[in-house]
Scaffold this active site. Structure first.
Site, PDB file in Angstrom:
ATOM      1  N   LYS A 136     -22.596  36.217 -27.406  1.00  7.55           N
ATOM      2  CA  LYS A 136     -22.275  35.146 -28.341  1.00  7.55           C
ATOM      3  C   LYS A 136     -23.274  35.148 -29.507  1.00  7.55           C
ATOM      4  O   LYS A 136     -24.308  35.832 -29.448  1.00  7.55           O
ATOM      5  CB  LYS A 136     -22.306  33.813 -27.588  1.00  7.55           C
ATOM      6  CG  LYS A 136     -21.286  33.729 -26.445  1.00  7.55           C
ATOM      7  CD  LYS A 136     -21.425  32.408 -25.712  1.00  7.55           C
ATOM      8  CE  LYS A 136     -20.452  32.332 -24.538  1.00  7.55           C
ATOM      9  NZ  LYS A 136     -20.571  31.022 -23.845  1.00  7.55           N
TER      10      LYS A 136
ATOM     11  N   TYR B  58     -10.785  30.065 -25.654  1.00  4.24           N
ATOM     12  CA  TYR B  58     -11.252  28.906 -24.889  1.00  4.24           C
ATOM     13  C   TYR B  58     -10.180  27.821 -24.764  1.00  4.24           C
ATOM     14  O   TYR B  58     -10.502  26.636 -24.619  1.00  4.24           O
ATOM     15  CB  TYR B  58     -12.520  28.331 -25.532  1.00  4.24           C
ATOM     16  CG  TYR B  58     -13.787  29.126 -25.257  1.00  4.24           C
ATOM     17  CD1 TYR B  58     -14.153  29.463 -23.949  1.00  4.24           C
ATOM     18  CD2 TYR B  58     -14.627  29.516 -26.290  1.00  4.24           C
ATOM     19  CE1 TYR B  58     -15.321  30.179 -23.688  1.00  4.24           C
ATOM     20  CE2 TYR B  58     -15.798  30.227 -26.036  1.00  4.24           C
ATOM     21  CZ  TYR B  58     -16.148  30.553 -24.729  1.00  4.24           C
ATOM     22  OH  TYR B  58     -17.306  31.246 -24.469  1.00  4.24           O
TER      23      TYR B  58
ATOM     24  N   ASN C 133     -25.662  29.670 -24.250  1.00  5.55           N
ATOM     25  CA  ASN C 133     -25.844  30.483 -23.037  1.00  5.55           C
ATOM     26  C   ASN C 133     -25.565  31.963 -23.241  1.00  5.55           C
ATOM     27  O   ASN C 133     -25.346  32.700 -22.290  1.00  5.55           O
ATOM     28  CB  ASN C 133     -25.078  29.866 -21.859  1.00  5.55           C
ATOM     29  CG  ASN C 133     -23.583  29.819 -22.076  1.00  5.55           C
ATOM     30  OD1 ASN C 133     -23.082  30.326 -23.089  1.00  5.55           O
ATOM     31  ND2 ASN C 133     -22.866  29.236 -21.139  1.00  5.55           N
TER      32      ASN C 133
ATOM     33  N   HIS D  95     -20.678  35.728 -22.538  1.00  7.29           N
ATOM     34  CA  HIS D  95     -19.420  35.329 -21.908  1.00  7.29           C
ATOM     35  C   HIS D  95     -18.953  36.416 -20.960  1.00  7.29           C
ATOM     36  O   HIS D  95     -19.103  37.597 -21.253  1.00  7.29           O
ATOM     37  CB  HIS D  95     -18.319  35.116 -22.971  1.00  7.29           C
ATOM     38  CG  HIS D  95     -16.937  35.141 -22.363  1.00  7.29           C
ATOM     39  ND1 HIS D  95     -16.378  34.040 -21.759  1.00  7.29           N
ATOM     40  CD2 HIS D  95     -16.044  36.152 -22.201  1.00  7.29           C
ATOM     41  CE1 HIS D  95     -15.181  34.377 -21.276  1.00  7.29           C
ATOM     42  NE2 HIS D  95     -14.961  35.651 -21.531  1.00  7.29           N
TER      43      HIS D  95
ATOM     44  N   GLU E 225      -7.919  38.051 -22.200  1.00  2.97           N
ATOM     45  CA  GLU E 225      -9.016  38.137 -23.167  1.00  2.97           C
ATOM     46  C   GLU E 225      -9.126  39.538 -23.769  1.00  2.97           C
ATOM     47  O   GLU E 225      -9.368  39.687 -24.974  1.00  2.97           O
ATOM     48  CB  GLU E 225     -10.328  37.715 -22.487  1.00  2.97           C
ATOM     49  CG  GLU E 225     -10.339  36.220 -22.174  1.00  2.97           C
ATOM     50  CD  GLU E 225     -11.455  35.783 -21.237  1.00  2.97           C
ATOM     51  OE1 GLU E 225     -12.320  36.623 -20.882  1.00  2.97           O
ATOM     52  OE2 GLU E 225     -11.469  34.597 -20.859  1.00  2.97           O
TER      53      GLU E 225
HETATM   54  P1  GTP Z   1     -17.869  31.660 -20.562  1.00  3.65           P
HETATM   55  O1  GTP Z   1     -18.252  32.946 -19.889  1.00  3.65           O
HETATM   56  O2  GTP Z   1     -18.437  31.523 -21.951  1.00  3.65           O
HETATM   57  O3  GTP Z   1     -16.387  31.391 -20.507  1.00  3.65           O
HETATM   58  O4  GTP Z   1     -18.619  30.535 -19.728  1.00  3.65           O
HETATM   59  P2  GTP Z   1     -18.252  30.032 -18.282  1.00  3.65           P
HETATM   60  O5  GTP Z   1     -17.003  30.670 -17.784  1.00  3.65           O
HETATM   61  O6  GTP Z   1     -19.481  30.192 -17.460  1.00  3.65           O
HETATM   62  O7  GTP Z   1     -17.998  28.478 -18.527  1.00  3.65           O
HETATM   63  P3  GTP Z   1     -16.672  27.771 -19.104  1.00  3.65           P
HETATM   64  O8  GTP Z   1     -15.581  28.759 -19.296  1.00  3.65           O
HETATM   65  O9  GTP Z   1     -16.427  26.585 -18.266  1.00  3.65           O
HETATM   66  O10 GTP Z   1     -17.194  27.261 -20.512  1.00  3.65           O
HETATM   67  C1  GTP Z   1     -17.118  28.111 -21.637  1.00  3.65           C
HETATM   68  C2  GTP Z   1     -18.291  27.870 -22.532  1.00  3.65           C
HETATM   69  O11 GTP Z   1     -18.223  26.542 -23.058  1.00  3.65           O
HETATM   70  C3  GTP Z   1     -19.653  27.918 -21.832  1.00  3.65           C
HETATM   71  O12 GTP Z   1     -20.151  29.218 -21.692  1.00  3.65           O
HETATM   72  C4  GTP Z   1     -20.491  27.118 -22.791  1.00  3.65           C
HETATM   73  O13 GTP Z   1     -20.874  27.899 -23.921  1.00  3.65           O
HETATM   74  C5  GTP Z   1     -19.520  26.048 -23.241  1.00  3.65           C
HETATM   75  N1  GTP Z   1     -19.696  24.856 -22.403  1.00  3.65           N
HETATM   76  C6  GTP Z   1     -19.227  24.654 -21.141  1.00  3.65           C
HETATM   77  N2  GTP Z   1     -19.579  23.432 -20.695  1.00  3.65           N
HETATM   78  C7  GTP Z   1     -20.303  22.872 -21.710  1.00  3.65           C
HETATM   79  C8  GTP Z   1     -20.947  21.621 -21.880  1.00  3.65           C
HETATM   80  O14 GTP Z   1     -20.953  20.763 -20.995  1.00  3.65           O
HETATM   81  N3  GTP Z   1     -21.569  21.405 -23.082  1.00  3.65           N
HETATM   82  C9  GTP Z   1     -21.588  22.324 -24.070  1.00  3.65           C
HETATM   83  N4  GTP Z   1     -22.218  22.055 -25.214  1.00  3.65           N
HETATM   84  N5  GTP Z   1     -20.998  23.514 -23.947  1.00  3.65           N
HETATM   85  C10 GTP Z   1     -20.362  23.782 -22.789  1.00  3.65           C
HETATM   86 MG    MG Z   2     -15.262  30.743 -18.910  1.00  4.76          MG
END
Ligand code: GTP
Ligand code: MG
Length: 154
Positions: free
Chosen positions: A9, A49, A114, A117, A128
């Site tokens: 990212k 997303y 973070n 992805h 994706e």
């Molecule tokens: P990805 O690999 O990026 O898809 O992450 P993930 O699968 O571990 O988590 P998820 O798909 O639930 O969320 C996608 C992304 O949204 C996360 O990696 C974060 O960057 C963002 N995100 C998720 N939860 C939060 C939150 O509570 N606050 C914020 N600011 N960002 C969030």
């Molecule tokens: Mg995810």
């Protein structure tokens, strides 16, 4: 062979962690079959997303991915169990819950920054990869010369 979509990212690119992410997958023995650097169009990130569109952080997430302050590096990695292994290598969504030894556990502190992805299922990997690497020839089939030293037949 199984394939997954991994992306560095904008915060990971800004912090110089592209090579770190690539190197972890490469050294594990996975094969890089797709690679691009881009400021992703808003539509692409919204589709990527889509399952989070009702979340309060969605607009901020889309802005952070698309505002062009740094690009995204998108990758397709191939190899045994790469979807699940890739998620394990990436670590928990919230870096404060991510184990040391994972990318997030080693390099970041905040869920909104973070750095990486990883696709979370076979279905999302396929979707994706199609979204980010839809063009002809953007994912390349090729063979490791040393594959027999990495992956056994049984
Ligand atoms: P990805 O690999 O990026 O898809 O992450 P993930 O699968 O571990 O988590 P998820 O798909 O639930 O969320 C996608 C992304 O949204 C996360 O990696 C974060 O960057 C963002 N995100 C998720 N939860 C939060 C939150 O509570 N606050 C914020 N600011 N960002 C969030
Ligand atoms: Mg995810």
């Amino acid at each position: 062979q199984e394939r997954t979509f991994i992306a560095v990212k904008p915060d990971g690119v800004q912090r110089g962690l592209v090579s770190e992410v690539i190197s972890r997958f490469e050294r594990r023995g996975y094969k890089l079959v797709g690679l691009k650097l881009l400021v992703p169009p808003t539509d692409l990130v919204k589709q990527h997303y889509a399952d989070l569109s009702s979340k309060p952080f969605f607009n901020g997430l889309v802005d952070y991915m698309t505002n062009g302050k740094a690009p995204v590096v998108g990758m397709v990695w191939e190899g045994p169990d790469v979807i699940k292994q890739g998620r394990a290598m990436v670590g928990a969504t919230n870096p404060l819950s991510a184990n040391p030894g994972t990318i997030r556990g080693d390099f970041c502190l905040s869920v909104g920054r973070n750095i990486v992805h990883g696709s979370d299922s076979a279905e999302s990997a396929q979707t994706e990869i199609g979204l980010w690497f839809g063009g002809k020839g953007e994912v390349v089939d090729w063979s490791f010369g040393n594959e027999e030293w990495v992956i056994s037949a049984n």
